[in-house]
Design an enzyme around this catalytic site. Structure first.
Site, PDB file in Angstrom:
ATOM      1  N   CYS A  70      -8.849  -1.486  -6.329  1.00  0.00           N
ATOM      2  CA  CYS A  70      -8.503  -2.206  -5.094  1.00  0.00           C
ATOM      3  C   CYS A  70      -7.292  -1.579  -4.420  1.00  0.00           C
ATOM      4  O   CYS A  70      -6.152  -1.809  -4.840  1.00  0.00           O
ATOM      5  CB  CYS A  70      -8.246  -3.677  -5.415  1.00  0.00           C
ATOM      6  N   CYS A 127      -4.799  -4.008  -2.929  1.00  0.00           N
ATOM      7  CA  CYS A 127      -3.924  -4.648  -3.922  1.00  0.00           C
ATOM      8  C   CYS A 127      -2.841  -3.681  -4.392  1.00  0.00           C
ATOM      9  O   CYS A 127      -1.684  -4.065  -4.542  1.00  0.00           O
ATOM     10  CB  CYS A 127      -4.715  -5.081  -5.157  1.00  0.00           C
ATOM     11  N   ASP A 128      -3.204  -2.448  -4.652  1.00  0.00           N
ATOM     12  CA  ASP A 128      -2.311  -1.575  -5.427  1.00  0.00           C
ATOM     13  C   ASP A 128      -1.818  -0.329  -4.693  1.00  0.00           C
ATOM     14  O   ASP A 128      -0.977   0.397  -5.219  1.00  0.00           O
ATOM     15  CB  ASP A 128      -3.032  -1.139  -6.718  1.00  0.00           C
TER      16      ASP A 128
END
Ligand code: NAP
Length: 307
Positions: A131, A134-135
């Site tokens: 993701c 997300c990261d």
């Protein structure tokens, strides 16, 4: 006989549990094989509102679970192995035992498809991610690698150029599944380097719990080499967890539940929440919102039925 059984214990399932528990419906949450959902696989979550310093993904889902339990939600460390929605009450097979319920909230999520390398599995949350939203932020001015050749890979690679020094996109063929517009956009991005006909044979360094590089191989020439890399993103698709509802719940050809509006499925009394229906947003906060919607709809459904 239960009022409501919630299938899945990620953000969607846990939020549905909080709402249905507060409505005094005593929900049962069947946690599934991947308890905590995809957040359980991440590290710091910085985009869930309410946490100015961010919060670790596993802590966030665990907090949601505790919150639901405080209001009386019950959790089972088990998985739904079969279902029968042909008549009411609905029946769910949980591990080996059938159980009856008035309503069902399907929040079983979609699992990221992984390459399947042992090193990749050990490094999830330590430099290996599925993701970018997300990261990606953690890889400012770093070298990033993305595996995949579909729209997700193009989208993730483009997004990651906001942070990374360079993004190397590795694809196993020289033809792309991605749409032309997404592929062209990635091709025009000077920070993206394409490596086609190339597979990833290993990700380093599981012993250090840190991504330091990848071993690549050109499938045409057979040449193999190592490249240093700081972040490794796998974008080779997701698999919605709907196989146990096959033939009963309407899905698209890839298995994502088709929504009949709100949180409704084709079967009145069976609701959807989160990534099992959502191939577009796939965020913790959108899954939580969907869990809330499903809970409110289940509550209204039960009320209308005189429960
Ligand atoms: P996808 O279209 O199925 O593409 C998956 C890619 O991963 C393919 O290039 C495939 O290679 C590769 N792959 C699969 N298994 C692999 C393996 N074991 N090793 C190496 N490579 C592997 O999946 P997606 O990109 O996640 O897209 C899913 C759907 O969502 C699509 O309909 C897409 O259009 C849509 N989507 C749309 C957007 C957007 O419009 N903004 C963004 C993301 C996704 P091969 O090509 O060789 O099979």
């Amino acid at each position: 006989m239960r009022n409501v059984v919630i299938i899945g214990s990620g953000c969607a399932g846990n939020t549905a549990a909080i709402y249905t528990a507060r409505a005094n419906l005593k929900p049962l949450v069947v946690g599934g094989h991947e308890a905590g959902g995809q957040l359980a696989l991440t590290t710091l979550v910085e985009n869930f509102p309410g946490f100015p310093e961010g919060i670790n993904g596993p802590d966030l889902v665990e907090n949601m679970k505790l919150q639901a339990q405080n209001f009386g939600a019950e959790y089972l460390h088990a998985a739904v192995t079969d279902s029968d929605f042909s008549k009411r009450p609905f029946r769910l097979k949980i591990d080996d035992e059938w159980m009856e319920t008035c309503t069902v909230i399907i929040a079983s999520g979609a699992s990221a498809r992984w390459l399947g390398l042992p090193s990749e599995q050990k490094l999830i949350g330590h430099g290996v991610s599925s993701c970018a939203t997300c990261d990606g932020f953690f890889y400012r001015d770093k070298n990033i690698m993305v595996a995949g050749g579909g729209d997700s890979a193009m989208e993730e690679a483009n997004f990651l150029t906001r942070f990374g020094k360079q993004v190397t996109l590795v694809h196993r063929r020289d033809q792309f599944r991605a749409s032309k517009i997404m592929l062209d956009r990635a091709r025009r991005n000077p920070k993206i380097r394409f490596l086609t006909n190339t597979v990833v044979d290993d990700v380093f360094d599981a012993s250090e719990k840190l991504v330091t590089g990848a071993r690549l191989r050109n499938v045409v020439s057979g040449e193999a080499w190592d490249e240093p890399v700081d972040g490794f993103f796998v974008a080779i698709g997701h698999i919605p967890n709907t196989s146990v509802f096959k033939g009963q719940i309407d899905t698209d050809p890839e298995g994502y539940i088709l929504s009949k509006g709100g949180a409704r499925t084709n079967i009145p009394g069976v609701f959807h929440a989160g990534d099992v229906q959502d191939r577009m947003y796939r965020q913790a906060i959108t899954a939580s919102g969907a869990g809330c919607m499903a809970a409110i709809e289940a509550e209204r459904f039960l009320e209308a039925e005189g429960h």
